[in-house]
Design a protein around this motif. Structure first.
Motif, PDB file in Angstrom:
ATOM      1  N   VAL A 147      58.674  89.637  96.017  1.00 13.29           N
ATOM      2  CA  VAL A 147      59.556  89.031  96.560  1.00 13.29           C
ATOM      3  C   VAL A 147      60.028  87.699  96.394  1.00 13.29           C
ATOM      4  O   VAL A 147      58.896  86.695  96.481  1.00 13.29           O
ATOM      5  N   ALA A 186      63.964  79.416  93.290  1.00  7.34           N
ATOM      6  CA  ALA A 186      63.688  80.772  94.013  1.00  7.34           C
ATOM      7  C   ALA A 186      62.380  81.081  93.953  1.00  7.34           C
ATOM      8  O   ALA A 186      61.603  82.013  94.691  1.00  7.34           O
ATOM      9  N   LEU A 187      61.678  80.412  92.883  1.00  8.94           N
ATOM     10  CA  LEU A 187      60.272  81.129  92.574  1.00  8.94           C
ATOM     11  C   LEU A 187      59.034  80.348  93.456  1.00  8.94           C
ATOM     12  O   LEU A 187      57.661  79.915  93.011  1.00  8.94           O
ATOM     13  N   ARG A 188      59.524  78.892  93.614  1.00 10.22           N
ATOM     14  CA  ARG A 188      58.638  78.447  95.130  1.00 10.22           C
ATOM     15  C   ARG A 188      58.112  79.043  96.421  1.00 10.22           C
ATOM     16  O   ARG A 188      56.732  78.987  95.588  1.00 10.22           O
ATOM     17  N   ASN A 189      58.694  79.459  96.777  1.00  4.16           N
ATOM     18  CA  ASN A 189      57.342  80.853  97.158  1.00  4.16           C
ATOM     19  C   ASN A 189      57.555  82.076  97.376  1.00  4.16           C
ATOM     20  O   ASN A 189      59.236  82.406  97.011  1.00  4.16           O
ATOM     21  N   VAL A 190      56.719  82.787  96.761  1.00  6.99           N
ATOM     22  CA  VAL A 190      56.726  84.630  96.544  1.00  6.99           C
ATOM     23  C   VAL A 190      55.982  85.073  97.116  1.00  6.99           C
ATOM     24  O   VAL A 190      54.284  84.184  97.173  1.00  6.99           O
ATOM     25  N   VAL A 191      55.954  85.834  97.263  1.00 13.43           N
ATOM     26  CA  VAL A 191      55.339  86.962  97.887  1.00 13.43           C
ATOM     27  C   VAL A 191      55.010  87.972  96.604  1.00 13.43           C
ATOM     28  O   VAL A 191      55.590  88.514  95.636  1.00 13.43           O
ATOM     29  N   ILE A 192      53.972  88.061  95.777  1.00 14.32           N
ATOM     30  CA  ILE A 192      53.159  88.744  94.918  1.00 14.32           C
ATOM     31  C   ILE A 192      52.251  90.224  95.238  1.00 14.32           C
ATOM     32  O   ILE A 192      51.916  90.388  96.548  1.00 14.32           O
ATOM     33  N   GLY A 193      52.145  90.880  94.585  1.00 12.96           N
ATOM     34  CA  GLY A 193      50.892  91.652  94.500  1.00 12.96           C
ATOM     35  C   GLY A 193      52.432  93.631  95.849  1.00 12.96           C
ATOM     36  O   GLY A 193      51.075  94.051  96.052  1.00 12.96           O
ATOM     37  N   ALA A 223      50.444  91.765  89.030  1.00 18.22           N
ATOM     38  CA  ALA A 223      49.533  90.794  90.669  1.00 18.22           C
ATOM     39  C   ALA A 223      51.133  90.852  90.978  1.00 18.22           C
ATOM     40  O   ALA A 223      52.159  90.642  92.127  1.00 18.22           O
ATOM     41  N   PHE A 246      55.338  79.109  92.434  1.00 19.20           N
ATOM     42  CA  PHE A 246      55.787  78.489  90.861  1.00 19.20           C
ATOM     43  C   PHE A 246      55.883  77.266  90.671  1.00 19.20           C
ATOM     44  O   PHE A 246      57.004  77.247  91.791  1.00 19.20           O
TER      45      PHE A 246
END
Lengths: 568, 568
Positions: free
Chosen positions: A183, B178-185, A178, B199
């Motif tokens: 982004v 920059a990892l506080r809010n991410v979209v994965i997958g 995943a 993260f």
């Protein structure tokens, strides 16, 4: 041998009585001044050992490679360990240098990289989890640089980095599909700049392979500074040094550059260090590990990932170019099942039972697979190194099948031995140890495949045609432009690594044996400038594995007294 | 003292002559059987030491807390180290137990958590980077669970996890906004299920605080199994045990549960273990560290994060409830600059020079800040623990300002001492050591603030009104519903942690002194079921820091011989 009653790797490893680390180190001539204990039965070796006066002995340098493997692997690690144990039983000072296993596969699929049966490195639990934290240090240094890239964008991007051309991703030592494409930077203004990126497994970090190729802490520091994280809109490269990150990264890695000392099940030294990916990186343990092995033994046995087309080629052209070491012998591990698979009559899939016909006595299919072995022997000879074919014996093998391989090798003047190290330890590797010693004393004439001043495209072509047997290469327009850019940016003098499937000598995983009449497509090229090579992507390269529907993590546990179960 | 010529923390630490680890361990009665060396001058302590026969001595348990700090901190860690050094100079067996610093701030802002000046823990570089890898083990175990969550979704989501209600994020030990809010997958079908997540820094991992609260490996194993990763669409909780991940996570953490042994600059033992966030977690070092400290010393000094409203309250209500230990003394660290700031006449910002007026002799402003100190003394007394006020002296302080604090404390019957441990080491903490010894021999009557069977909302209210001095709490509808859900799911018997600003006793960071006439808003509640508490979010809580425009990483480097520069 009744396989149903054969104990598991973990059972064998757990039952072992370990020798004190100072005695293991003493076998290499390493005294307390250069040995740093790291928990029970593990130590780090200080690089200061390399500055100790050399006694003038000339160690033999043996690389262990293989035929084109099946998806199950052919036992290079067990053979490396078994060979070291066999040489020790013959009274020789021998040491094995191996890669550290990644925790991703440990928790993903059954099987580590600690060897197997009675040819293992112990303590196995330490080896398979954390060890001395080198992988973690690589992860941390890699992700600090990534954070500094995004931080630079956030604070105004003074260097003018093109956010659409940032090549530095992030890494974690876990199988996590995943995270392949993500982004980041979502949320509010203070949460950074939005952009698409992804995570690779730590073994695929440029820092992992950089660590294997650094000869000293200052060399490491300089290589880290040269890491290219991306490009400006004008096409200049931006480095870790430009971001002011390389010093902190080197500080984080100052202990990780020291190789780790463990032991074989028979109380011989085993040096474990680094674990770069075999497909996009060198797939070898470190230069420092091998230098220490050479300084401290008469036989230094080191492993190179996958077949001789992959690991051994890079070992010769990249790693030996850095280390200055000249290999004497290349042991090519072969199994009956691999040669049968190269007949083209069977399909082996990981996680599935072997096709029943593969286990039946069938010397004809073994014979049909010999062209693959022949090709790997030719590759080794092309570099001026003595080949030895090690038949890694399985209980299901038949003597008639071993005889086919022996007869063939005898016919072309290559030494061969059947090795039963998995079932019998060093005693089972006696014949192999003897022929390796013989081969090591033949004259050798090691040479690189190409000079560094050849244009990058011609280096790629040399490997494709002279090693893989391709008719030529087809470079995509994008790759051709990138190669030109690299030469303009000063990366033209680097060696090259071909990222291709390990399941065929060609770049097409379905082609078995020794494929002819094919051309290698070069889809894309990338630069690992800090590690010190350019790599060409010639196939689907996955740099972040996924977990299966039933990952091995679900079977691992630990008892109240600290005993781990479920590792293999 | 001329501050311009005062050596840096790193200079002082580097100049120290370290004592052999076996001698440090021997001061605690720890023999080789329970000591595992981890590189130079660091060792792990095996929990088996706790099973050794106890000699019957009754150690005194001293927690170090503080007034409401300025953004610069008031020196709890240095005071803890200085106090231990001071007690040792008086011939007492004393040990200090501290948190391990996070690498995020090490590379982010100047300042670690190793103490300072002549009251530090060494080796400082090891302490500030990696140490024995415990943080890395937490990161790895946390992210394995995350990978198994997403893997479960990918392979069909048999448990029926609601992808919009997954509470388990990922962690890294780096400041990376920059990892506080991410979209994965993202990507193709085989690249997982697309969802939004983020993260946190590793210190904010539930596993970090879980590790501090686990009393044994089996307790750790059980707590890991109870971790709630999210909820099904029907509102049931889904645990790490449900995913089959807890055993592997425990295996990964089996060495991380062992506290680390280092030493003070004066050769006394210092136990360093874990580093949970002070705002959303307990902000203390581990239960196992304190149990070892109590078993091996006459004075066990442990630190609790931020002011007494934050760290000490949780130390008393959460950590001591798990450990069963009863604190004898709470040292409240105060500085002249903090009390001046609580006058409301100054604004202190990190990275900016102090307001010049703050450094001028001004006992009136110190006096105006005393209500804050009074409140912290009351909090400590509320728990039946003896307070001692430690004035952490700075070179810019004036005697008249110290006199204000002394006079006030004398008036309300609280022992006080001026401590000059930063400039003078243990010798400078002699007075503090003496008054702590006196206070420790007073009768104590430790009690919890609330019984566990009180409803969750009433526990939150008890802390808000009786500790913080709020008039009451205002629970948002969403939080009220979640608290009901938690009670339905069986989490009602857990203690609570209030996640609020540490810069005020209230939940509003701009309110200095001892705020009255305010109500605490409970915006959101979350459950750390594995760690064993419910937490209420009463303010902006950042769980992933960012780097500044000029991060400290840019000043860190390492020389060819391994000496690190730029740490502070």
């Amino acid at each position: 041998m009744d396989t149903t009653s054969f104990p598991s790797d973990l059972d064998i490893a757990s039952a072992a009585t370990l020798q004190p680390m100072d005695e293991i180190a003493a076998q290499l001539g390493i005294g307390p001044a250069h040995l740093e204990p790291y928990g029970r039965d593990v130590a780090k070796i200080d690089l200061g050992f390399l500055d100790e006066p050399h006694d003038g002995h000339q160690a033999k340098y043996v690389v262990v490679t293989a035929v084109t493997p099946t998806p199950l692997g052919e036992g290079k690690t067990t053979t490396s360990v078994g060979l070291a144990q066999g040489l020790q039983r013959l009274g020789k000072r021998a040491v094995v240098a191996l890669r550290q296993p990644s925790m991703g596969p440990t928790f993903g699929i059954k099987g580590g990289a600690a060897g197997g049966g009675y040819s293992q490195v112990v303590p196995m639990e330490r080896l398979n989890m954390h060890l001395t934290g080198d992988f973690h240090a690589v992860t941390a240094a890699h992700n600090l640089l990534a954070a500094m890239v995004d931080n630079h964008l956030h604070h105004g991007n003074a260097l003018g980095i093109d956010v659409r051309n940032i090549t530095w991703r992030r890494v974690l030592d876990v199988n996590d599909r995943a995270l392949r494409n993500v982004v980041i930077g979502l949320g509010a203004r203070e949460d950074g700049v939005v952009r698409e990126t992804g995570f690779d497994i730590t073994a695929a970090s440029e820092i992992m392979v950089l660590l294997t190729l650094a000869k000293s802490l200052s060399d490491l520091r300089e290589r880290l500074g040269r890491i290219v994280i991306g490009y400006t809109t004008e096409g200049s490269s931006v480095t870790a040094e430009d971001l002011g990150a390389a010093g902190a990264m080197a500080a984080m890695l100052k202990d990780a550059i020291k190789p780790n000392l463990l032991q074989t099940l028979e109380g011989g030294p085993a040096i474990i260090h680094c674990g770069p990916f075999g497909n996009i990186a060198t797939g070898t343990s470190s230069v420092t590990a091998d230098l220490i092995a050479m300084q401290g033994s008469d036989y230094a046995i080191t492993e190179a990932g996958f077949g001789a087309d992959m690991g051994a080629e890079r070992f010769f052209n990249v790693k030996c170019r850095v280390s200055g070491l000249k290999p004497d012998v290349a042991v090519i591990v072969v199994t009956v099942r691999a040669l049968k698979a190269h007949s083209g009559n069977y399909v082996i899939k990981p996680g599935k039972p072997l096709p029943p016909g593969l286990l039946a006595e069938n010397p004809t299919d073994v014979e049909a697979g010999l062209p693959n072995l022949r090709k790997h022997i030719e590759i080794v000879r092309r570099f001026g190194v003595q080949p030895v074919v090690a038949i890694n014996a399985f209980p299901q093998d038949h003597d008639s099948e071993h005889a086919v391989i022996r007869r063939y090798c005898n016919g072309i003047g290559v030494r061969t031995a059947v090795s039963r190290h998995v079932a019998e330890g060093g005693a089972g590797a006696r014949e192999l140890a003897e022929v390796v010693m013989e081969a090591a004393h033949e004259p050798s004439s090691f040479e690189f495949l190409y000079p560094l001043d050849l244009p990058l495209e011609q280096k790629i072509e040399a490997i494709a045609t002279q090693i893989y047997g391709a008719d030529g290469i087809d470079v995509s327009p994008g790759a051709a432009k990138a190669l030109k850019d690299y030469e303009r940016l000063g990366f033209g003098g680097l060696p090259v690594v071909i990222a291709k499937t390990h399941l065929s000598i060609s770049s097409d995983p379905s082609l078995k044996g020794a494929p002819r009449g094919w051309r290698m497509p070069v889809r894309e090229v990338r630069a690992s400038v800090g590690a010190g090579y350019v790599y060409a992507i010639c196939g689907e390269m996955r740099t972040m594995p996924g977990l299966s529907a039933s990952p091995n993590a679900q079977r691992i546990d630990v008892s109240a007294d600290g005993n781990i179960t479920g590792l293999s």
